[in-house]
Design an enzyme around this catalytic site. Structure first.
Site, mmCIF file in Angstrom:
data_model
loop_
_atom_site.group_PDB
_atom_site.id
_atom_site.type_symbol
_atom_site.label_atom_id
_atom_site.label_comp_id
_atom_site.label_asym_id
_atom_site.label_seq_id
_atom_site.Cartn_x
_atom_site.Cartn_y
_atom_site.Cartn_z
ATOM 1 N N ARG A 104 -3.098 3.917 9.135
ATOM 2 C CA ARG A 104 -1.286 4.103 8.818
ATOM 3 C C ARG A 104 -0.965 4.733 7.354
ATOM 4 N NH1 ARG A 104 -2.245 0.861 13.852
ATOM 5 N NH2 ARG A 104 -1.931 1.929 15.901
ATOM 6 N N ARG B 217 0.961 6.898 5.560
ATOM 7 C CA ARG B 217 0.661 7.688 5.550
ATOM 8 C C ARG B 217 0.091 8.499 4.005
ATOM 9 N NH1 ARG B 217 4.848 11.415 3.857
ATOM 10 N NH2 ARG B 217 6.511 9.708 2.495
ATOM 11 N N LYS B 218 0.335 8.289 2.831
ATOM 12 C CA LYS B 218 0.162 9.030 1.617
ATOM 13 C C LYS B 218 -1.679 8.514 1.914
ATOM 14 C CE LYS B 218 3.734 8.089 -1.692
ATOM 15 N NZ LYS B 218 4.379 8.433 -2.593
ATOM 16 N N ASP C 236 -11.961 1.639 2.356
ATOM 17 C CA ASP C 236 -11.224 0.586 2.249
ATOM 18 C C ASP C 236 -11.290 0.143 0.932
ATOM 19 O OD1 ASP C 236 -9.783 -2.097 2.135
ATOM 20 O OD2 ASP C 236 -11.843 -2.914 1.122
ATOM 21 N N GLY D 45 0.675 2.642 -5.121
ATOM 22 C CA GLY D 45 -0.025 1.542 -5.619
ATOM 23 C C GLY D 45 0.098 1.327 -7.175
ATOM 24 N N TYR D 46 -1.054 1.440 -7.622
ATOM 25 C CA TYR D 46 -1.701 0.962 -8.915
ATOM 26 C C TYR D 46 -1.330 1.899 -10.086
ATOM 27 C CZ TYR D 46 -2.355 -4.001 -6.918
ATOM 28 O OH TYR D 46 -2.302 -5.156 -6.511
ATOM 29 N N ASP D 47 -0.821 2.893 -9.357
ATOM 30 C CA ASP D 47 -0.902 4.044 -10.561
ATOM 31 C C ASP D 47 -0.468 4.400 -11.545
ATOM 32 O OD1 ASP D 47 -3.064 6.091 -8.583
ATOM 33 O OD2 ASP D 47 -1.535 7.207 -6.839
ATOM 34 N N LYS E 162 -5.009 14.125 -9.657
ATOM 35 C CA LYS E 162 -5.551 12.913 -9.274
ATOM 36 C C LYS E 162 -6.478 13.278 -8.654
ATOM 37 C CE LYS E 162 -4.695 8.751 -6.812
ATOM 38 N NZ LYS E 162 -4.102 7.550 -6.356
ATOM 39 N N HIS F 201 -11.217 8.480 -6.984
ATOM 40 C CA HIS F 201 -11.896 7.538 -5.977
ATOM 41 C C HIS F 201 -12.262 7.712 -5.071
ATOM 42 C CE1 HIS F 201 -8.569 5.854 -6.148
ATOM 43 N NE2 HIS F 201 -8.888 4.660 -5.127
HETATM 44 P P1 IMP Z 1 -6.279 -0.521 1.519
HETATM 45 O O1 IMP Z 1 -7.600 0.236 1.223
HETATM 46 O O2 IMP Z 1 -5.365 0.083 2.755
HETATM 47 O O3 IMP Z 1 -6.839 -1.801 1.554
HETATM 48 O O4 IMP Z 1 -5.719 -1.200 0.067
HETATM 49 C C1 IMP Z 1 -5.796 -0.932 -1.110
HETATM 50 C C2 IMP Z 1 -4.677 -0.778 -1.939
HETATM 51 O O5 IMP Z 1 -6.307 -0.667 -3.232
HETATM 52 C C3 IMP Z 1 -4.133 -0.438 -1.863
HETATM 53 O O6 IMP Z 1 -3.026 -0.591 -1.183
HETATM 54 C C4 IMP Z 1 -3.274 -0.650 -3.868
HETATM 55 O O7 IMP Z 1 -2.983 -1.670 -3.954
HETATM 56 C C5 IMP Z 1 -5.048 0.166 -4.193
HETATM 57 N N1 IMP Z 1 -5.370 1.413 -4.309
HETATM 58 C C6 IMP Z 1 -5.731 1.769 -3.565
HETATM 59 N N2 IMP Z 1 -6.421 3.110 -3.547
HETATM 60 C C7 IMP Z 1 -5.356 3.216 -4.893
HETATM 61 C C8 IMP Z 1 -5.728 4.603 -5.652
HETATM 62 O O8 IMP Z 1 -5.734 5.799 -5.859
HETATM 63 N N3 IMP Z 1 -3.637 4.277 -6.307
HETATM 64 C C9 IMP Z 1 -2.818 3.305 -6.507
HETATM 65 N N4 IMP Z 1 -3.531 1.981 -5.362
HETATM 66 C C10 IMP Z 1 -4.740 2.283 -4.898
#
Ligand code: IMP
Length: 200
Positions: A8, A10-11, A69, A153-155, A175, A180
């Site tokens: 869910r 969106r990004k 994940d 996230g941590y970008d 990107k 990954h």
């Molecule tokens: P999930 O895969 O939704 O369980 O959560 C993965 C979490 O890892 C995200 O909420 C981010 O905090 C981090 N993450 C995963 N992929 C990225 C990315 O491409 N950029 C930045 N943070 C990421």
């Protein structure tokens, strides 16, 4: 072929859809199945969580489902935050709080030891419970301050190797080329082509 993206976020689904653009698939998301129960991510590996999400969504929707994940592994922190990336600063954490905690945990770590990688596991599940996983990685370094406003996230603290810009300072297209998620999706795309589309 219809595929349900089991997210869910969106990004994230925008990233996945951009990468899938051009493939002969109709992409649905969990927003097309608003009553689909939330999947609890309680496994201790990216693979375990991705398989669980994809399998439960495939069973519920009766369609092929794909879940990812993903997370950040920082070597100097014993690969933390890992599967806890989304909730590193607690259950109600947001990106800003998670980054603040990460920078704080790493405040005494010297530049040469700030290596990290993003990991993505894509799980592909069929309603008959068959599953397959694909892994992708991008190596980099964690900065000491937030830079850039793109991505999620941590970008803003992640510098892919040999780059002077964080993931939050480059365009979504740039990107996608190294991410990954893209690498894991390529593995899945090759598998789809060999297993499904070569027969049509
Ligand atoms: P999930 O895969 O939704 O369980 O959560 C993965 C979490 O890892 C995200 O909420 C981010 O905090 C981090 N993450 C995963 N992929 C990225 C990315 O491409 N950029 C930045 N943070 C990421």
């Amino acid at each position: 072929m219809e595929i349900v993206l089991a997210t869910r976020n969106r990004k994230k689904s925008e990233e996945l859809q951009r990468i899938l653009a051009g493939a002969d698939v109709t992409v649905l998301t969990l927003n097309d199945f608003p009553d689909c129960p939330e999947v609890v991510e309680d496994k201790d590996t990216f693979e375990g969580n991705a398989i669980k999400k994809a399998s439960e969504v495939a069973s519920y929707t009766g369609r092929v489902a794909v879940a990812d994940d993903s997370g950040l592994e920082v070597y100097a922190l014993g690969n933390a935050p890992g599967v806890f990336s989304a909730r590193y600063a607690g259950e109600n954490a947001d990106d800003e709080k998670n980054i603040r905690k990460l920078l704080d945990e790493m405040k005494d770590i010297e530049p040469a030891k700030r290596g990290a990688r993003f990991v993505c596991c894509i799980a592909f599940a069929q309603p008959n419970h068959q599953t397959k996983t694909f892994l992708g990685f991008v190596e980099g370094v964690i900065g000491t301050e937030v830079r850039g406003s793109g991505g999620f996230g941590y970008d803003p603290v992640f510098y892919p190797l040999n780059s002077s810009k964080t993931f939050a300072e480059i365009t979504p297209k740039e990107k996608d080329e190294v991410s990954h998620r893209k690498k894991a999706l390529e593995g899945w795309g090759d598998y789809l082509k060999k297993t499904y589309f070569s027969k049509t």
